[in-house]
Design a protein around this motif. Structure first.
Motif, PDB file in Angstrom:
ATOM      1  N   MET A   1       6.885  38.106  37.719  1.00  0.00           N
ATOM      2  CA  MET A   1       5.708  37.115  38.440  1.00  0.00           C
ATOM      3  C   MET A   1       4.484  37.611  38.011  1.00  0.00           C
ATOM      4  N   SER A   2       4.266  36.482  38.243  1.00  0.00           N
ATOM      5  CA  SER A   2       2.040  36.681  37.688  1.00  0.00           C
ATOM      6  C   SER A   2       1.152  36.489  39.086  1.00  0.00           C
ATOM      7  N   ALA A   3       0.044  36.983  39.079  1.00  0.00           N
ATOM      8  CA  ALA A   3      -0.661  37.182  40.088  1.00  0.00           C
ATOM      9  C   ALA A   3      -0.610  35.663  39.964  1.00  0.00           C
ATOM     10  N   PRO A   4      -1.576  35.544  41.550  1.00  0.00           N
ATOM     11  CA  PRO A   4      -2.028  34.848  41.879  1.00  0.00           C
ATOM     12  C   PRO A   4      -3.244  34.106  41.241  1.00  0.00           C
ATOM     13  N   SER A   5      -3.731  32.890  41.081  1.00  0.00           N
ATOM     14  CA  SER A   5      -4.763  32.968  40.308  1.00  0.00           C
ATOM     15  C   SER A   5      -6.017  31.301  41.089  1.00  0.00           C
ATOM     16  N   GLN A   6      -6.717  30.953  41.105  1.00  0.00           N
ATOM     17  CA  GLN A   6      -7.988  30.152  40.967  1.00  0.00           C
ATOM     18  C   GLN A   6      -8.573  29.768  40.044  1.00  0.00           C
ATOM     19  N   HIS A   7      -8.981  28.479  39.335  1.00  0.00           N
ATOM     20  CA  HIS A   7      -9.843  27.678  38.471  1.00  0.00           C
ATOM     21  C   HIS A   7     -11.290  27.808  39.677  1.00  0.00           C
ATOM     22  N   ILE A   8     -12.030  28.157  38.145  1.00  0.00           N
ATOM     23  CA  ILE A   8     -13.484  28.152  38.679  1.00  0.00           C
ATOM     24  C   ILE A   8     -14.529  27.554  37.856  1.00  0.00           C
ATOM     25  N   VAL A   9     -14.835  25.956  38.117  1.00  0.00           N
ATOM     26  CA  VAL A   9     -15.462  25.548  37.053  1.00  0.00           C
ATOM     27  C   VAL A   9     -16.907  26.298  36.560  1.00  0.00           C
ATOM     28  N   CYS A  10     -17.632  26.371  35.004  1.00  0.00           N
ATOM     29  CA  CYS A  10     -18.321  27.042  34.948  1.00  0.00           C
ATOM     30  C   CYS A  10     -19.557  25.580  35.185  1.00  0.00           C
ATOM     31  N   THR A  11     -20.163  26.172  35.642  1.00  0.00           N
ATOM     32  CA  THR A  11     -21.804  24.544  35.721  1.00  0.00           C
ATOM     33  C   THR A  11     -22.261  24.978  34.320  1.00  0.00           C
ATOM     34  N   HIS A  12     -22.267  25.801  33.531  1.00  0.00           N
ATOM     35  CA  HIS A  12     -23.171  26.089  32.496  1.00  0.00           C
ATOM     36  C   HIS A  12     -21.996  25.181  31.328  1.00  0.00           C
ATOM     37  N   CYS A  13     -21.308  24.965  31.236  1.00  0.00           N
ATOM     38  CA  CYS A  13     -20.306  25.289  30.145  1.00  0.00           C
ATOM     39  C   CYS A  13     -19.380  23.795  30.313  1.00  0.00           C
ATOM     40  N   ASN A  14     -19.443  24.077  31.004  1.00  0.00           N
ATOM     41  CA  ASN A  14     -18.128  22.848  32.348  1.00  0.00           C
ATOM     42  C   ASN A  14     -16.321  23.551  31.921  1.00  0.00           C
ATOM     43  N   LEU A  45     -26.055  20.326  39.577  1.00  0.00           N
ATOM     44  CA  LEU A  45     -25.117  19.274  38.866  1.00  0.00           C
ATOM     45  C   LEU A  45     -25.680  18.399  38.635  1.00  0.00           C
ATOM     46  N   THR A  46     -24.937  17.663  37.556  1.00  0.00           N
ATOM     47  CA  THR A  46     -25.560  16.567  36.887  1.00  0.00           C
ATOM     48  C   THR A  46     -24.279  15.290  36.977  1.00  0.00           C
ATOM     49  N   ASP A  47     -24.754  14.862  36.499  1.00  0.00           N
ATOM     50  CA  ASP A  47     -23.909  13.739  36.086  1.00  0.00           C
ATOM     51  C   ASP A  47     -22.564  14.106  35.192  1.00  0.00           C
ATOM     52  N   THR A  48     -22.630  15.433  34.267  1.00  0.00           N
ATOM     53  CA  THR A  48     -21.670  14.908  33.205  1.00  0.00           C
ATOM     54  C   THR A  48     -20.579  16.326  34.389  1.00  0.00           C
ATOM     55  N   ASN A  49     -21.619  17.140  35.249  1.00  0.00           N
ATOM     56  CA  ASN A  49     -20.487  18.093  35.988  1.00  0.00           C
ATOM     57  C   ASN A  49     -19.698  17.730  36.959  1.00  0.00           C
ATOM     58  N   VAL A  50     -20.646  17.235  37.899  1.00  0.00           N
ATOM     59  CA  VAL A  50     -20.741  17.396  39.324  1.00  0.00           C
ATOM     60  C   VAL A  50     -18.711  16.465  39.438  1.00  0.00           C
ATOM     61  N   ALA A  51     -17.895  15.291  38.994  1.00  0.00           N
ATOM     62  CA  ALA A  51     -17.131  15.311  39.299  1.00  0.00           C
ATOM     63  C   ALA A  51     -15.667  16.433  38.774  1.00  0.00           C
ATOM     64  N   LYS A  94     -26.469  22.370  43.750  1.00  0.00           N
ATOM     65  CA  LYS A  94     -27.244  21.423  44.338  1.00  0.00           C
ATOM     66  C   LYS A  94     -26.955  19.891  43.371  1.00  0.00           C
ATOM     67  N   LEU A  95     -26.649  18.306  43.698  1.00  0.00           N
ATOM     68  CA  LEU A  95     -26.749  17.182  43.042  1.00  0.00           C
ATOM     69  C   LEU A  95     -27.786  16.355  43.422  1.00  0.00           C
ATOM     70  N   GLN A  96     -29.088  16.088  42.337  1.00  0.00           N
ATOM     71  CA  GLN A  96     -30.166  15.498  43.172  1.00  0.00           C
ATOM     72  C   GLN A  96     -29.471  13.799  43.121  1.00  0.00           C
ATOM     73  N   THR A  97     -29.615  12.938  44.075  1.00  0.00           N
ATOM     74  CA  THR A  97     -28.769  12.090  44.599  1.00  0.00           C
ATOM     75  C   THR A  97     -30.455  10.846  43.833  1.00  0.00           C
ATOM     76  N   ASP A  98     -32.016  10.890  43.900  1.00  0.00           N
ATOM     77  CA  ASP A  98     -32.406   9.848  43.517  1.00  0.00           C
ATOM     78  C   ASP A  98     -32.366  10.037  41.863  1.00  0.00           C
ATOM     79  N   ARG A  99     -31.922  10.788  41.309  1.00  0.00           N
ATOM     80  CA  ARG A  99     -31.881  11.812  40.014  1.00  0.00           C
ATOM     81  C   ARG A  99     -30.724  11.463  39.564  1.00  0.00           C
ATOM     82  N   TYR A 100     -29.009  11.059  39.884  1.00  0.00           N
ATOM     83  CA  TYR A 100     -28.231  10.833  39.487  1.00  0.00           C
ATOM     84  C   TYR A 100     -27.277   9.794  40.047  1.00  0.00           C
TER      85      TYR A 100
END
Length: 145
Positions: A1-14, A45-51, A94-100
């Motif tokens: 059985m594999s060890a428990p893991s978590q997902h982490i998104v890289c904000t640099h390359c998505n 964060l930007t429009d390309t990675n926030v979701a 951070k997400l700049q709401t007036d830009r995105y």
């Protein structure tokens, strides 16, 4: 059985990285671009990675929704950065709401600054208004791990 893991998104390359939970303390790096994943730095964060960041991260992710014209937002920015430095196992972003505006719209932000905490794609808490470093850290510590 594999060890428990978590997902982490890289904000640099998505890229989504899967890490064993016991390695989260080891300054993990992205398997695709080599950038640090849990660095204690505030991620932009930007429009390309926030979701993806808010939906795919299994680790606690705190997003500060702010605007360039908002004085309380500008006053809280260094406090948010210091909290991130002191809590490196939490993703602070951070997400700049007036830009995105389109990217921020689904989160129903009604006042600024507003911090929204996410875990495994779910909103687990919201906090509006400028806070000090100590208040930000206290709020984050009160959230489910």
């Amino acid at each position: 059985m594999s060890a428990p893991s978590q997902h982490i998104v890289c904000t640099h390359c998505n890229a989504t990285n899967r890490l064993p939970i016991e390695r989260l303390q080891d300054a993990p790096k992205c398997g695709k671009c080599g950038q640090g994943l849990l660095t204690g730095e505030v991620q932009d964060l930007t429009d390309t990675n926030v979701a993806k960041v808010t939906q795919k991260n299994d680790v606690l992710t705190v997003v500060d929704f702010w605007a360039s014209w908002c004085q309380p937002c500008l006053m809280m920015a260094p406090q948010f950065k210091e909290a991130a430095n002191q809590m490196p196992n939490v993703v602070f972003a951070k997400l700049q709401t007036d830009r995105y505006e389109q990217a921020a719209a689904p989160f129903n932000i009604r006042s600024l600054p507003t911090m929204v905490a996410f875990k495994s794609g779910q909103v687990i808490a919201r906090q509006s208004g400028a806070l000090s470093t100590a208040q930000i850290m206290q709020w984050v510590r009160s959230l489910p791990a």
